[in-house]
Design a protein around this motif. Sequence first.
Motif, PDB file in Angstrom:
ATOM      1  N   THR A  92      35.088  39.839  49.964  1.00 26.06           N
ATOM      2  CA  THR A  92      34.312  38.923  49.040  1.00 26.06           C
ATOM      3  C   THR A  92      33.068  39.859  48.681  1.00 26.06           C
ATOM      4  N   LEU A  93      32.538  40.525  49.154  1.00 33.52           N
ATOM      5  CA  LEU A  93      31.346  41.109  48.757  1.00 33.52           C
ATOM      6  C   LEU A  93      32.055  42.181  47.601  1.00 33.52           C
ATOM      7  N   LEU A  94      32.888  42.890  47.786  1.00 35.45           N
ATOM      8  CA  LEU A  94      33.404  43.759  46.788  1.00 35.45           C
ATOM      9  C   LEU A  94      33.863  42.779  45.536  1.00 35.45           C
ATOM     10  N   GLN A  95      34.608  41.727  45.481  1.00 31.94           N
ATOM     11  CA  GLN A  95      34.909  41.008  44.483  1.00 31.94           C
ATOM     12  C   GLN A  95      33.902  40.474  43.716  1.00 31.94           C
ATOM     13  N   VAL A  96      32.870  40.090  44.455  1.00 32.85           N
ATOM     14  CA  VAL A  96      31.732  39.487  43.500  1.00 32.85           C
ATOM     15  C   VAL A  96      30.675  40.697  43.167  1.00 32.85           C
ATOM     16  N   ALA A  97      30.679  41.787  43.564  1.00 32.33           N
ATOM     17  CA  ALA A  97      29.813  42.907  43.423  1.00 32.33           C
ATOM     18  C   ALA A  97      30.544  43.517  42.195  1.00 32.33           C
ATOM     19  N   ALA A  98      31.782  43.402  42.077  1.00 35.13           N
ATOM     20  CA  ALA A  98      32.388  44.254  40.815  1.00 35.13           C
ATOM     21  C   ALA A  98      32.927  43.286  39.769  1.00 35.13           C
ATOM     22  N   GLY A  99      32.399  41.852  40.044  1.00 37.70           N
ATOM     23  CA  GLY A  99      32.636  40.946  38.929  1.00 37.70           C
ATOM     24  C   GLY A  99      33.951  40.539  39.031  1.00 37.70           C
ATOM     25  N   LEU A 100      34.677  40.461  39.644  1.00 38.44           N
ATOM     26  CA  LEU A 100      36.029  39.910  40.049  1.00 38.44           C
ATOM     27  C   LEU A 100      36.051  38.480  40.500  1.00 38.44           C
ATOM     28  N   THR A 106      35.098  40.848  31.504  1.00 40.29           N
ATOM     29  CA  THR A 106      36.277  41.907  31.626  1.00 40.29           C
ATOM     30  C   THR A 106      36.127  43.102  30.944  1.00 40.29           C
ATOM     31  N   VAL A 107      34.972  43.124  29.788  1.00 39.78           N
ATOM     32  CA  VAL A 107      34.826  44.103  29.068  1.00 39.78           C
ATOM     33  C   VAL A 107      33.964  45.247  29.944  1.00 39.78           C
ATOM     34  N   LEU A 108      32.906  44.564  30.635  1.00 42.75           N
ATOM     35  CA  LEU A 108      32.111  45.269  31.270  1.00 42.75           C
ATOM     36  C   LEU A 108      32.870  46.100  32.684  1.00 42.75           C
ATOM     37  N   ARG A 109      33.764  45.561  33.264  1.00 39.54           N
ATOM     38  CA  ARG A 109      34.532  45.967  34.246  1.00 39.54           C
ATOM     39  C   ARG A 109      35.337  47.289  33.741  1.00 39.54           C
ATOM     40  N   ARG A 110      36.025  47.044  32.346  1.00 39.84           N
ATOM     41  CA  ARG A 110      36.758  48.026  31.666  1.00 39.84           C
ATOM     42  C   ARG A 110      36.026  49.232  31.634  1.00 39.84           C
ATOM     43  N   ASP A 111      34.810  48.971  30.739  1.00 41.37           N
ATOM     44  CA  ASP A 111      33.777  49.998  30.490  1.00 41.37           C
ATOM     45  C   ASP A 111      33.056  50.650  31.600  1.00 41.37           C
ATOM     46  N   ARG A 112      32.673  50.011  32.573  1.00 43.92           N
ATOM     47  CA  ARG A 112      31.816  50.777  33.669  1.00 43.92           C
ATOM     48  C   ARG A 112      32.027  50.529  35.105  1.00 43.92           C
ATOM     49  N   ILE A 113      33.290  49.963  35.471  1.00 42.37           N
ATOM     50  CA  ILE A 113      33.534  49.934  36.802  1.00 42.37           C
ATOM     51  C   ILE A 113      35.081  50.568  37.148  1.00 42.37           C
ATOM     52  N   GLY A 114      35.325  51.229  37.827  1.00 42.21           N
ATOM     53  CA  GLY A 114      36.424  51.799  38.221  1.00 42.21           C
ATOM     54  C   GLY A 114      37.133  51.099  39.678  1.00 42.21           C
ATOM     55  N   PHE A 115      38.451  51.160  39.852  1.00 41.97           N
ATOM     56  CA  PHE A 115      38.903  50.352  40.842  1.00 41.97           C
ATOM     57  C   PHE A 115      40.027  51.384  41.570  1.00 41.97           C
ATOM     58  N   VAL A 116      39.905  51.367  42.824  1.00 40.62           N
ATOM     59  CA  VAL A 116      41.345  52.034  43.572  1.00 40.62           C
ATOM     60  C   VAL A 116      41.581  51.177  44.616  1.00 40.62           C
ATOM     61  N   PHE A 117      42.862  50.886  44.628  1.00 39.18           N
ATOM     62  CA  PHE A 117      43.597  49.691  45.674  1.00 39.18           C
ATOM     63  C   PHE A 117      44.565  50.131  46.700  1.00 39.18           C
ATOM     64  N   GLN A 118      44.657  49.692  47.528  1.00 40.00           N
ATOM     65  CA  GLN A 118      45.681  50.229  48.775  1.00 40.00           C
ATOM     66  C   GLN A 118      47.063  50.578  47.939  1.00 40.00           C
ATOM     67  N   GLY A 119      47.307  49.578  47.291  1.00 38.37           N
ATOM     68  CA  GLY A 119      48.799  49.642  46.672  1.00 38.37           C
ATOM     69  C   GLY A 119      49.111  50.593  45.430  1.00 38.37           C
ATOM     70  N   TYR A 120      47.862  51.194  44.971  1.00 37.58           N
ATOM     71  CA  TYR A 120      48.154  52.288  43.848  1.00 37.58           C
ATOM     72  C   TYR A 120      47.935  51.655  42.529  1.00 37.58           C
ATOM     73  N   LEU A 155      46.104  55.271  30.529  1.00 35.02           N
ATOM     74  CA  LEU A 155      46.566  53.917  29.811  1.00 35.02           C
ATOM     75  C   LEU A 155      45.430  53.009  29.578  1.00 35.02           C
ATOM     76  N   PRO A 156      44.528  52.829  30.658  1.00 32.67           N
ATOM     77  CA  PRO A 156      43.179  51.690  30.543  1.00 32.67           C
ATOM     78  C   PRO A 156      42.376  52.259  29.209  1.00 32.67           C
ATOM     79  N   LEU A 157      42.294  53.463  29.054  1.00 33.79           N
ATOM     80  CA  LEU A 157      41.516  53.907  27.891  1.00 33.79           C
ATOM     81  C   LEU A 157      42.160  53.621  26.504  1.00 33.79           C
ATOM     82  N   ARG A 158      43.574  53.762  26.613  1.00 26.50           N
ATOM     83  CA  ARG A 158      44.165  53.494  25.265  1.00 26.50           C
ATOM     84  C   ARG A 158      44.328  51.835  25.029  1.00 26.50           C
ATOM     85  N   LEU A 159      44.401  51.138  26.017  1.00 30.14           N
ATOM     86  CA  LEU A 159      44.379  49.708  26.001  1.00 30.14           C
ATOM     87  C   LEU A 159      42.953  49.343  25.406  1.00 30.14           C
TER      88      LEU A 159
END
Length: 255
Positions: free
Chosen positions: A62-70, A94-108, A122-126
Amino acid sequence: MRRRGSADTRPAPPGQVIGLDRVTKVHRTGTVAVTALDDVSLTVPCGAFLAVMGPSGSGKSTLLQVAAGLDTPTSGTVTVGGTDISRLDEARRTVLRRDRIGFVFQGYNLLPALTVEQNVTLPLRLAGRAPDREWIRVLVDRTGLDGVLHRRPAELSGGQQQRVAIVRALAARPDIVFADEPTGALDVRSSGDVLTLLRQIVDELGQTIVMVTHDPAAAARSHEALIMADGRIVDVIREPDASTLAARLTSLGGR
């Protein structure tokens, strides 16, 4: 990482990437309320590698989700580089997460029909942004992916796929990367390679990383390990080692 009392979180202190000020998160199901975060305050400075650990149900995810704006806090403020994201609507978060936050998950989370290079950009092109080819070349060289850019995920090992996910997370030069159990699906050797890479990215490129993990050996690669229990921060261990972390978790009733 520094725990703080109540404080004005705007503007951000110099070098601060993430700030949580008296954040509480309550999940409600009907008449049942569960406090996942309980009055949590912390700051994460630039260039930090912070591991977050704790028993199941301690509040680390929950700490990760809140800190990351999820997710949004029930009360308190969350800032990213001085921007109070807890007051933004979902579109602006959503815009802030896209521009300023990166995510790495267990499932790639790689798209199987795309090549490595296409997955990375892909994320940059989108977002309508041209990839910084020079920066991506630096990342590809650091991660040893130069020879596999035209392959698809199914042609790669688990460790290689996670390295692709790391490059994708860094491609936009985010303020911070959140990694959620990034080595949970890897064997011991691949896990060690990925953790070494994450530490190098912090130490040599100045990236800020917050990693949630249940593994003391993984958390031992961080600068500091934050220990949670019952939705609160109960300990912060600087330059942690695996045995100290394992003992601390055992004292709290497991992982």
